[in-house]
Structure formats: structure tokens, C-alpha cells
Design an enzyme around this catalytic site. Structure first.
Site, PDB file in Angstrom:
ATOM      1  N   ASP A 200       1.093  -0.916   0.128  1.00 42.08           N
ATOM      2  CA  ASP A 200      -0.269   0.177  -0.211  1.00 42.08           C
ATOM      3  C   ASP A 200       1.180   0.799  -0.075  1.00 42.08           C
ATOM      4  OD1 ASP A 200      -1.388   2.518   0.921  1.00 42.08           O
ATOM      5  OD2 ASP A 200      -2.589   1.009   1.759  1.00 42.08           O
ATOM      6  N   HIS A 201       1.377   2.087  -1.010  1.00 46.94           N
ATOM      7  CA  HIS A 201       2.231   2.818  -0.801  1.00 46.94           C
ATOM      8  C   HIS A 201       2.119   3.918   0.030  1.00 46.94           C
ATOM      9  CE1 HIS A 201      -0.703   4.931  -3.972  1.00 46.94           C
ATOM     10  NE2 HIS A 201       0.044   5.661  -3.515  1.00 46.94           N
ATOM     11  N   HIS A 263      -5.861   2.938   1.229  1.00 48.42           N
ATOM     12  CA  HIS A 263      -4.786   4.305   1.514  1.00 48.42           C
ATOM     13  C   HIS A 263      -5.635   4.348   2.883  1.00 48.42           C
ATOM     14  CE1 HIS A 263      -3.284   3.162  -2.389  1.00 48.42           C
ATOM     15  NE2 HIS A 263      -3.746   4.108  -2.864  1.00 48.42           N
TER      16      HIS A 263
HETATM   17  C1  BG6 Z   1      -3.277   5.001  -6.177  1.00 49.29           C
HETATM   18  C2  BG6 Z   1      -4.678   4.841  -6.933  1.00 49.29           C
HETATM   19  O1  BG6 Z   1      -3.744   3.563  -5.183  1.00 49.29           O
HETATM   20  O2  BG6 Z   1      -3.534   5.693  -4.762  1.00 49.29           O
HETATM   21  C3  BG6 Z   1      -4.744   5.980  -7.418  1.00 49.29           C
HETATM   22  O3  BG6 Z   1      -4.945   3.030  -7.803  1.00 49.29           O
HETATM   23  C4  BG6 Z   1      -4.651   7.183  -7.415  1.00 49.29           C
HETATM   24  O4  BG6 Z   1      -6.320   5.764  -8.452  1.00 49.29           O
HETATM   25  C5  BG6 Z   1      -3.754   7.384  -6.313  1.00 49.29           C
HETATM   26  O5  BG6 Z   1      -4.696   8.166  -7.811  1.00 49.29           O
HETATM   27  C6  BG6 Z   1      -3.040   7.930  -5.301  1.00 49.29           C
HETATM   28  O6  BG6 Z   1      -1.951   7.898  -5.137  1.00 49.29           O
HETATM   29  P1  BG6 Z   1      -0.628   9.325  -4.539  1.00 49.29           P
HETATM   30  O7  BG6 Z   1      -0.084   8.743  -4.018  1.00 49.29           O
HETATM   31  O8  BG6 Z   1      -0.730  10.135  -5.824  1.00 49.29           O
HETATM   32  O9  BG6 Z   1      -1.851  10.572  -3.363  1.00 49.29           O
END
Ligand code: BG6
Length: 528
Positions: A200-201, A263
Site C-alpha cells: 500500500d504505497h 489507503h
Molecule cells: C492509487 C490509486 O492507489 O493511488 C489511484 O489507484 C490514485 O487512483 C493514487 O490516484 C493516489 O496516490 P497518490 O500517492 O498520488 O496520493
């Protein structure tokens, strides 16, 4: 004026992470895909550039496109150039570690070719059989890939000192509880949990990791971090982006599966979990799991009282006309997919009983920003007879996750002058003014942690299932309830008006440093 802050740096190394990781090979499934190009190659290059990759490493791209090593290297170089990475000479050196094999994931022969390549490259680079597989492919394909790896003897069982195999699974991990459970079951036939890295980045973001440091490395907040002092918590992730080229996936997911299941719920656990005894993978994740157990399920029959969904129609964004979701390429013309959700939820435990959590996330919003607001209760009594207690602004602590990363705290203060007038002011900490350093990107951080064998910032089996169970209930509720008429907000607005009502009916307001919700618009962008 810039904030002056004394930096007193103590370094806490987690087990084994103080040095470069040991030598290893990296295999990227889905190597010709969008994710690999947007996130993985840039992150690997950044790690290489900063000297964080192992001394000895190689990367094999494994995907359907019919490329060879040279074509692959060229593609990666182009990607690095496009996004403006520095040092072309270093880039060339980096891509000399890259190799490519054509993959047919249903064909065992492909995996035997991969095995041959791995054998040869392990010898060439002296990587001792250690390998990290990154599955940047849809969840439906993952079970089969792990079985194929096993058939080709490409998975080493965990053994102290022996060659290791670790597998990174991209999100989404399944598309509901049943599929997530089935995938867990399938991969556990061949892998132990300690070899499984569900990504989960958001957990790799510096500002997200700092929530725990803020809470548990300072003594002043923990005593008030509970239902006695906190009135509500708001978590918001607003995006200006639309679905881009991802309609095939997104139109089946919507924001509820794309952002909330992972997230947003993860951010919630970090704000609400108990302090683990030790900051290690198991104890930390045990505490997070307890929050998932304590989430009060949203009653199916009352889902519309707790969850507001929206979908954007045509509008205006950054001064330009923007098309509606249903007009995006690849989206069904009558799609009922949610691109915006706001919800209210509760955590049934001693610390949080009765505190509402308001969460919201949407695409094509007026501005981009992810923030967490902790709103404290108002003072119980005003000593100034002319000023009633509810006119005092309550203290708000805001974690700005991105952009403009930082933390601020709103407090009431005396306005200088002969009268007792009050002014609200903000203590504001900004990363860019204090830590004059590049914030490590989430993929860099997580790839590195996997190479170190540190699972702390990855999602454990129980969490992924519990979060799906929570989301599934909402989806079931939606199926049984009246769907709103979509589109119900304009691209470039702040979402449907019903999202404001969700919180205003509790006598509260969305608070945000990025957004000003005072002017909701209808689906044509007209102010309501
Ligand atoms: C991803 C989603 O996991 O997270 C995307 O699939 C979303 O739809 C993105 O845009 C948002 O990540 P960040 O790091 O740009 O907030």
C-alpha cells in the site's frame, strides 16, 4: 519568515536496515505496463543513484511485449528521461543491469526460460539465489503466477542464511473479501506469510510514517489522544486527476475500492492504533489489526445515512473545460461507478467510543491534497463573560500528507491591544523549510524495505481481509438501497452537496487547509 527549528537527530535503525541490502535479483512482472514505468523504474533508479541498492543486483523485466534486453533498456531510459531524472551517464550504467524475457503467464515454458535467465544472472552477478518478485499485474493473475513459479522451482522456502524469495503484491489485493481470501489461500500453498509483501504505497510516504513518530515519540499528545479531548477526526484525499487511461480497472472499482479499502483505512489505523510495545513488523501490525476489529460495520439498511457517493459530470478544472466521468475513454456510458465517497464511521473501543470519523476522497476535485485533521473539543467554559464557549475556535491539528507536506496546530491567542480579543493562529511546520532533503518516494522506500526483509510497512493477511469485510458491507448496502442520480457533482467542484450534509447534520463542518467547502456546486458547476 522561515520557521527556526533545532534539529537533534537520533537514528533508530530497524533490524538489518542500516546498510545496503544484500545482493539480489529483481523480477518485474508486468514490466511493460504503466505502473512499472511510472513507479518502479524511477524508484529503482533513485535507489541506485542514492547508493541504496545492493552492490550486486540485476533486474529482469518479464511481460508479454515482445522485446529484448536492448529494447527494454531503451524504454526504461526514455521513461527516466521523460520524467527528468538526473545524470544520463548513471542512467546508462543503471540500465546495464536490466534484462528482459518475454512472458506468457499461462505457459510453463515461459517460467522455465525465466529460471534459466535467473540461474545465469545469479552466477554473473553473484546474487546467491536471492530474488524479489514484483507482481505489477492484476490480482486475478497472481495466484497462477505463484503456482507457476513454484512449478519451475523458483521459490525458495524461507531458511536462515539460505537464498530468500520475497514477493511483492500490488494493490488491489483481490476485489472483495471472497477473492482476497481465495488469493491468500492460493499463495499460502507455496509461500509463508513472511515472504509475502502486500503493498500500500501510502505506508511508504514519509508524512504517513511520521504520524506514528508524532504520536509516540512525543509525550504531550498521547494523554489527550482520545474521546475525552478529541471531538472528531477527518481524513481527506482529494485528487484533481480523473481516471486517465485506467477506466478498464477503475470502472469496476470506484473510489471505494481504489482508495478507501486500502489507503484511507490505513491512514485511519495510524491515527487511532494503540502504541505497540516495539516498532517491529508483528507488534505494529497487531495493533493496526485491532482497529480493523473495532470498526463498527455500517448497517446495510442504513448505508445512505453513513455514506455519500458521487460521480463527476462535466465541469471546469484549472480554468479548462473538463469532461464528465461517463465521457472518459473506456467508461460505460451509464456507469454507476463512484468517483467520490464521503463516509462517517465509528471505532468501538475504549479510546474512541462515540468519536465520529469523517472520511472523504474523490477524483476531479477542485484541488489536490491529502490531509488528516484532528479536531479537539471546545473549551468547556468561557471566563470571558461576553464570549460564549462555542465561539472559540477549537484546536485543530493537521497532518498535511501531500502536497505542501507538514503539520500545523491551530490555537487561540490574545489579539494584541487594550481589549480581550482573540485570534486563531497556526503553528506551522513545513518539511521543505526544516529538512532540506529529498523526501524518499514511497516506492523507493517499500522496495528497499522488501530487499531488507522488513515487512513493517506492508499489509498483513488479516488486515487485507478485515478491510475488505468492512467495504463489502457498504457495497451490499448500496446494492439494496436507492442509487443517487449520477452525475451529481461537477468536475472541479468539491463533490456532492450531500457530503456536506453528512457532517453538518452533526453540527460540524469539513475543515481543510486545501479546500474551502463553502461553495458547493451542482453537477453543472453552478454554485448552490
Ligand atoms: C492509487 C490509486 O492507489 O493511488 C489511484 O489507484 C490514485 O487512483 C493514487 O490516484 C493516489 O496516490 P497518490 O500517492 O498520488 O496520493
Amino acid at each position: 519568515m522561515k520557521t527556526k527549528i533545532d534539529l537533534n537527530v537520533h537514528t533508530h535503525h530497524r533490524a538489518g536496515t542500516e546498510e545496503r541490502p544484500g545482493s539480489c535479483g529483481i523480477v518485474i512482472f508486468g514490466a511493460s505496463g504503466d505502473l512499472a514505468h511510472r513507479k518502479l523504474y524511477p524508484a529503482l533508479f533513485d535507489l541506485y543513484y542514492a547508493g541504496h541498492l545492493p552492490e550486486n543486483f540485476f533486474v529482469i523485466g518479464f511481460a508479454r511485449s515482445v522485446w529484448d534486453d536492448q529494447a527494454f533498456r531503451k524504454q526504461v531510459l526514455e521513461t527516466l528521461k521523460e520524467i527528468g531524472k538526473p545524470d544520463p551517464a548513471k542512467q546508462k550504467k543503471f540500465v546495464s543491469h536490466l534484462y528482459y524475457r518475454v512472458a506468457d503467464l499461462d505457459d510453463t515454458a515461459s517460467f522455465h526460460h525465466l529460471a534459466d535467465a535467473l540461474k545465469e544472472l545469479h552466477q554473473k552477478y553473484k546474487t546467491q539465489g536471492n530474488v524479489m518478485y514484483h507482481l505489477a499485474i492484476p490480482p486475478e493473475a497472481c495466484g497462477n503466477v505463484v503456482a507457476q513459479l513454484n512449478r519451475a522451482h523458483l521459490i525458495n522456502p524461507p531458511k536462515k542464511g539460505g537464498p530468500w524469495t520475497r514477493i511483492i503484491f500490488e494493490k488491489p489485493f483481490g476485489h472483495d473479501l471472497e477473492s482476497a481470501r481465495a488469493l491468500n489461500h492460493d499463495i499460502h500453498q507455496y509461500l509463508k506469510e513472511e515472504q509475502i509483501y502486500r503493498i500500500d504505497h501510502y505506508l511508504g510516504k514519509e508524512t504517513v510514517q511520521n504520524i506514528l513518530m508524532f504520536r509516540f515519540a512525543n509525550s504531550i499528545f498521547e494523554p489527550i489522544w482520545n474521546r475525552r479531548y478529541i471531538d472528531n477526526i477527518q481524513i481527506m484525499a482529494h485528487e484533481t486527476l480523473g481516471v486517465e487511461q485506467r477506466a478498464a480497472y477503475y470502472d469496476h472499482a470506484g473510489v471505494i475500492k481504489d482508495m478507501f479499502q486500502n489507503h484511507i483505512l490505513q491512514l485511519l489505523t495510524l491515527c487511532t492504533m494503540e502504541p505497540p510495545i516495539k516498532f517491529n513488523a508483528e507488534q505494529y501490525r497487531d495493533e493496526k489489526t485491532k482497529i480493523f476489529h473495532a470498526l463498527r460495520p455500517i448497517p446495510r439498511g442504513k448505508v445512505n445515512d453513513y455514506v455519500v457517493r458521487g460521480q463527476y459530470g462535466p465541469g471546469k478544472l484549472e480554468g479548462k473545460k473538463a469532461i464528465g466521468y461517463r465521457q472518459e475513454k473506456g467508461v460505460a456510458p451509464r456507469s454507476q461507478t463512484d468517483t467520490f465517497v464521503a463516509m462517517k464511521l465509528f471505532i468501538d473501543n475504549w479510546r474512541w467510543q462515540g468519536v465520529p470519523f469523517y472520511l472523504r476522497s474523490g477524483k476531479r476535485m477542485n484541488a489536490h491534497g491529502t490531509e488528516i485533521l484532528i479536531q479537539f473539543k471546545q473549551i468547556p467554559h468561557s471566563m470571558f463573560s461576553s464570549v460564549p464557549p462555542d465561539t472559540f475556535a477549537s484546536n485543530i491539528l493537521c497532518f498535511r500528507i501531500q502536497p505542501d507536506e507538514g503539520i500545523s496546530l491551530r490555537i487561540e491567542s490574545k489579539q494584541p491591544g487594550p481589549e480581550f480579543s482573540l485570534a486563531s493562529l497556526n503553528f506551522n511546520f513545513e518539511y521543505k523549510n526544516v529538512f532540506h532533503t529529498h523526501l524518499m518516494g514511497p516506492y523507493e522506500r517499500l522496495l528497499l524495505d522488501c530487499m531488507h526483509g522488513d515487512q513493517t510497512l506492508f499489509i498483513r493477511e488479516d488486515q487485507v481481509e478485515l478491510s475488505w469485510a468492512f467495504i463489502d458491507k457498504i457495497l451490499e448496502g448500496w446494492q439494496k438501497s436507492h442509487a443517487p442520480k449520477f452525475p451529481n457533482y461537477a468536475a472541479g467542484s468539491w463533490g456532492p452537496e450531500a457530503a456536506n450534509k453528512l457532517i453538518e447534520q452533526d453540527g460540524r463542518k469539513w475543515r481543510s487547509y486545501v479546500a474551502n467547502y463553502s461553495a458547493p456546486t451542482d453537477e453543472h458547476g453552478k454554485k448552490l
